[in-house]
Design a protein around this motif. Structure first.
Motif, PDB file in Angstrom:
ATOM      1  N   PRO A 232       3.549  -4.792   1.737  1.00  0.00           N
ATOM      2  CA  PRO A 232       3.370  -3.462   2.328  1.00  0.00           C
ATOM      3  C   PRO A 232       1.896  -3.081   2.304  1.00  0.00           C
ATOM      4  O   PRO A 232       1.158  -3.463   1.401  1.00  0.00           O
ATOM      5  N   HIS A 233       1.479  -2.330   3.282  1.00  0.00           N
ATOM      6  CA  HIS A 233       0.063  -2.008   3.422  1.00  0.00           C
ATOM      7  C   HIS A 233      -0.369  -0.893   2.482  1.00  0.00           C
ATOM      8  O   HIS A 233      -1.559  -0.704   2.242  1.00  0.00           O
ATOM      9  N   ALA A 234       0.595  -0.148   1.962  1.00  0.00           N
ATOM     10  CA  ALA A 234       0.335   0.873   0.932  1.00  0.00           C
ATOM     11  C   ALA A 234       1.621   1.101   0.171  1.00  0.00           C
ATOM     12  O   ALA A 234       2.725   0.922   0.700  1.00  0.00           O
ATOM     13  N   GLN A 235       1.472   1.499  -1.097  1.00  0.00           N
ATOM     14  CA  GLN A 235       2.619   1.838  -1.937  1.00  0.00           C
ATOM     15  C   GLN A 235       2.514   3.308  -2.308  1.00  0.00           C
ATOM     16  O   GLN A 235       1.435   3.783  -2.679  1.00  0.00           O
ATOM     17  N   LEU A 236       3.622   4.021  -2.209  1.00  0.00           N
ATOM     18  CA  LEU A 236       3.677   5.421  -2.611  1.00  0.00           C
ATOM     19  C   LEU A 236       4.660   5.552  -3.757  1.00  0.00           C
ATOM     20  O   LEU A 236       5.766   5.029  -3.697  1.00  0.00           O
ATOM     21  N   MET A 237       4.242   6.247  -4.809  1.00  0.00           N
ATOM     22  CA  MET A 237       5.124   6.484  -5.941  1.00  0.00           C
ATOM     23  C   MET A 237       5.511   7.955  -5.991  1.00  0.00           C
ATOM     24  O   MET A 237       4.649   8.839  -6.037  1.00  0.00           O
ATOM     25  N   ASP A 238       6.815   8.200  -5.933  1.00  0.00           N
ATOM     26  CA  ASP A 238       7.359   9.551  -6.023  1.00  0.00           C
ATOM     27  C   ASP A 238       8.106   9.687  -7.346  1.00  0.00           C
ATOM     28  O   ASP A 238       8.321   8.699  -8.055  1.00  0.00           O
ATOM     29  N   ALA A 239       8.508  10.889  -7.670  1.00  0.00           N
ATOM     30  CA  ALA A 239       9.291  11.104  -8.887  1.00  0.00           C
ATOM     31  C   ALA A 239      10.689  10.533  -8.718  1.00  0.00           C
ATOM     32  O   ALA A 239      11.238  10.508  -7.614  1.00  0.00           O
TER      33      ALA A 239
ATOM     34  N   ALA B 118      -0.950   5.377 -13.352  1.00  0.00           N
ATOM     35  CA  ALA B 118      -2.335   4.975 -13.601  1.00  0.00           C
ATOM     36  C   ALA B 118      -2.480   3.476 -13.812  1.00  0.00           C
ATOM     37  O   ALA B 118      -3.579   2.933 -13.663  1.00  0.00           O
ATOM     38  N   THR B 119      -1.387   2.791 -14.120  1.00  0.00           N
ATOM     39  CA  THR B 119      -1.466   1.345 -14.354  1.00  0.00           C
ATOM     40  C   THR B 119      -1.590   0.565 -13.063  1.00  0.00           C
ATOM     41  O   THR B 119      -1.781  -0.657 -13.096  1.00  0.00           O
ATOM     42  N   TRP B 120      -1.501   1.230 -11.909  1.00  0.00           N
ATOM     43  CA  TRP B 120      -1.598   0.521 -10.635  1.00  0.00           C
ATOM     44  C   TRP B 120      -2.944  -0.187 -10.485  1.00  0.00           C
ATOM     45  O   TRP B 120      -3.040  -1.235  -9.838  1.00  0.00           O
ATOM     46  N   ARG B 121      -3.974   0.338 -11.128  1.00  0.00           N
ATOM     47  CA  ARG B 121      -5.320  -0.218 -10.942  1.00  0.00           C
ATOM     48  C   ARG B 121      -5.464  -1.611 -11.548  1.00  0.00           C
ATOM     49  O   ARG B 121      -6.379  -2.354 -11.197  1.00  0.00           O
ATOM     50  N   SER B 122      -4.574  -1.974 -12.474  1.00  0.00           N
ATOM     51  CA  SER B 122      -4.632  -3.303 -13.076  1.00  0.00           C
ATOM     52  C   SER B 122      -3.695  -4.288 -12.381  1.00  0.00           C
ATOM     53  O   SER B 122      -3.570  -5.439 -12.811  1.00  0.00           O
ATOM     54  N   ASP B 123      -3.038  -3.843 -11.323  1.00  0.00           N
ATOM     55  CA  ASP B 123      -2.085  -4.682 -10.593  1.00  0.00           C
ATOM     56  C   ASP B 123      -2.764  -5.235  -9.342  1.00  0.00           C
ATOM     57  O   ASP B 123      -3.062  -4.491  -8.407  1.00  0.00           O
ATOM     58  N   GLU B 124      -2.989  -6.535  -9.314  1.00  0.00           N
ATOM     59  CA  GLU B 124      -3.727  -7.143  -8.210  1.00  0.00           C
ATOM     60  C   GLU B 124      -2.997  -7.020  -6.873  1.00  0.00           C
ATOM     61  O   GLU B 124      -3.623  -7.121  -5.815  1.00  0.00           O
ATOM     62  N   GLN B 125      -1.681  -6.824  -6.897  1.00  0.00           N
ATOM     63  CA  GLN B 125      -0.925  -6.722  -5.654  1.00  0.00           C
ATOM     64  C   GLN B 125      -1.046  -5.348  -5.003  1.00  0.00           C
ATOM     65  O   GLN B 125      -0.710  -5.187  -3.830  1.00  0.00           O
ATOM     66  N   LEU B 126      -1.500  -4.365  -5.753  1.00  0.00           N
ATOM     67  CA  LEU B 126      -1.587  -3.012  -5.219  1.00  0.00           C
ATOM     68  C   LEU B 126      -3.018  -2.723  -4.763  1.00  0.00           C
ATOM     69  O   LEU B 126      -3.921  -2.591  -5.569  1.00  0.00           O
ATOM     70  N   GLN B 127      -3.188  -2.632  -3.462  1.00  0.00           N
ATOM     71  CA  GLN B 127      -4.508  -2.381  -2.885  1.00  0.00           C
ATOM     72  C   GLN B 127      -4.695  -0.914  -2.491  1.00  0.00           C
ATOM     73  O   GLN B 127      -5.806  -0.398  -2.556  1.00  0.00           O
ATOM     74  N   ARG B 128      -3.616  -0.279  -2.080  1.00  0.00           N
ATOM     75  CA  ARG B 128      -3.667   1.139  -1.703  1.00  0.00           C
ATOM     76  C   ARG B 128      -2.475   1.822  -2.368  1.00  0.00           C
ATOM     77  O   ARG B 128      -1.336   1.442  -2.140  1.00  0.00           O
ATOM     78  N   PHE B 129      -2.752   2.845  -3.159  1.00  0.00           N
ATOM     79  CA  PHE B 129      -1.704   3.497  -3.938  1.00  0.00           C
ATOM     80  C   PHE B 129      -1.732   4.995  -3.679  1.00  0.00           C
ATOM     81  O   PHE B 129      -2.770   5.645  -3.843  1.00  0.00           O
ATOM     82  N   VAL B 130      -0.587   5.531  -3.283  1.00  0.00           N
ATOM     83  CA  VAL B 130      -0.470   6.951  -2.958  1.00  0.00           C
ATOM     84  C   VAL B 130       0.380   7.633  -4.020  1.00  0.00           C
ATOM     85  O   VAL B 130       1.507   7.213  -4.302  1.00  0.00           O
ATOM     86  N   LEU B 131      -0.144   8.692  -4.619  1.00  0.00           N
ATOM     87  CA  LEU B 131       0.591   9.440  -5.637  1.00  0.00           C
ATOM     88  C   LEU B 131       1.249  10.653  -5.001  1.00  0.00           C
ATOM     89  O   LEU B 131       0.598  11.453  -4.330  1.00  0.00           O
ATOM     90  N   ALA B 132       2.562  10.776  -5.236  1.00  0.00           N
ATOM     91  CA  ALA B 132       3.321  11.935  -4.769  1.00  0.00           C
ATOM     92  C   ALA B 132       4.168  12.435  -5.930  1.00  0.00           C
ATOM     93  O   ALA B 132       4.207  11.837  -7.000  1.00  0.00           O
ATOM     94  N   GLY B 133       4.861  13.536  -5.704  1.00  0.00           N
ATOM     95  CA  GLY B 133       5.779  14.042  -6.709  1.00  0.00           C
ATOM     96  C   GLY B 133       5.232  15.197  -7.520  1.00  0.00           C
ATOM     97  O   GLY B 133       4.470  14.997  -8.459  1.00  0.00           O
ATOM     98  N   GLY B 134       5.588  16.418  -7.136  1.00  0.00           N
ATOM     99  CA  GLY B 134       5.257  17.584  -7.935  1.00  0.00           C
ATOM    100  C   GLY B 134       3.806  18.024  -7.912  1.00  0.00           C
ATOM    101  O   GLY B 134       3.386  18.804  -8.769  1.00  0.00           O
ATOM    102  N   LEU B 135       3.042  17.542  -6.957  1.00  0.00           N
ATOM    103  CA  LEU B 135       1.626  17.932  -6.903  1.00  0.00           C
ATOM    104  C   LEU B 135       1.477  19.347  -6.353  1.00  0.00           C
ATOM    105  O   LEU B 135       2.224  19.775  -5.478  1.00  0.00           O
ATOM    106  N   THR B 136       0.480  20.053  -6.871  1.00  0.00           N
ATOM    107  CA  THR B 136       0.195  21.429  -6.473  1.00  0.00           C
ATOM    108  C   THR B 136      -1.315  21.628  -6.457  1.00  0.00           C
ATOM    109  O   THR B 136      -2.069  20.796  -6.984  1.00  0.00           O
ATOM    110  N   PRO B 137      -1.792  22.753  -5.904  1.00  0.00           N
ATOM    111  CA  PRO B 137      -3.230  23.031  -5.985  1.00  0.00           C
ATOM    112  C   PRO B 137      -3.726  23.113  -7.421  1.00  0.00           C
ATOM    113  O   PRO B 137      -4.891  22.817  -7.705  1.00  0.00           O
ATOM    114  N   GLU B 138      -2.826  23.489  -8.340  1.00  0.00           N
ATOM    115  CA  GLU B 138      -3.222  23.678  -9.735  1.00  0.00           C
ATOM    116  C   GLU B 138      -3.328  22.368 -10.511  1.00  0.00           C
ATOM    117  O   GLU B 138      -4.095  22.290 -11.476  1.00  0.00           O
TER     118      GLU B 138
END
Length: 222
Positions: free
Chosen positions: A127-134, A153-173
């Motif tokens: 996959p061209h990007a991975q998204l992690m949701d809750a 945060a461990t995605w950065r040590s995974d050689e297979q993950l080149q683009r990582f999208v964080l989702a789940g419960g994000l807010t301006p705060e």
């Protein structure tokens, strides 16, 4: 097909034309259009086509699908000219590869509570990007629950993950802290910037606060 430059800030679950245009002009890099029939943020194809025609070239357009058929996804792309296809259900890697071969649109594979969507991949496909949701039982996302940032945060040590999208419960705060901890390629928000009780309709004050905070946080880690 070359993969487009990765967006950093995606506002997802838009289903109103005027509101979507305002979001597209907010400084976000991408908008998400949700085609899951059971979603409270589902958008009809006519409105989606109007939005796509208006904002194409200004922001990247992401089509979100949950267990849709190859034919449905292909037909939607033909009408909208999607920049990304987000698979947010229980689709197989084989189906993802077929979608990519048919559309030449990059695939974003969403998972719930884990980094990798699929353990086995066909024909060298990634996959061209991975998204992690809750992870929430019985839900395919958009719950407002917070993802596991420590795991993310461990995605950065995974050689297979080149683009990582964080989702789940994000807010301006909390988006500043989330970016600082996880250092994702991008962040994705839906309910965290909505008008209370109106799924899909975004509060533009919250959107602008989220976008501004996310831009500052990304600038601080690059």
């Amino acid at each position: 097909m070359p993969v487009p430059e990765m967006f950093r800030i995606k506002i997802c679950g838009l289903n109103d034309f005027e509101n979507a245009i305002a979001v597209a002009h907010s400084g976000a890099d991408a908008i998400g259009l949700n085609f899951f029939p059971k979603s409270k943020r589902r958008i009809d194809l006519t409105t989606a086509e109007r939005i796509a025609n208006f904002v194409r070239g200004e922001v990247q357009i992401v089509g979100l699908f949950v267990n849709a058929s190859l034919e449905e996804i292909t037909e939607t792309h033909q009408k909208l000219g999607l920049d990304w296809i987000q698979l947010h259900g229980d689709e197989t890697a084989e189906l993802a590869l077929s979608i990519y071969k048919e559309t030449n649109v990059p695939i974003m594979a969403a998972s719930r509570g884990r980094l990798h969507r699929w353990e086995k991949l066909p024909d060298g496909f990634q996959p061209h990007a991975q998204l992690m949701d809750a992870a929430v039982d019985g839900a395919y996302g958009g719950t407002g629950h917070l993802s596991d940032w420590e795991l993310a945060a461990t995605w950065r040590s995974d050689e297979q993950l080149q683009r990582f999208v964080l989702a789940g419960g994000l807010t301006p705060e909390n988006v500043t802290e989330a970016i600082s901890v996880v250092r994702p390629s991008a962040v994705d928000v839906a309910g965290g910037v909505e008008i209370a009780g109106q799924p899909g309709l975004k509060d533009m004050v919250k959107v602008e606060q989220f976008v501004s905070a996310a831009h500052r946080a990304f600038d601080a880690i690059t």
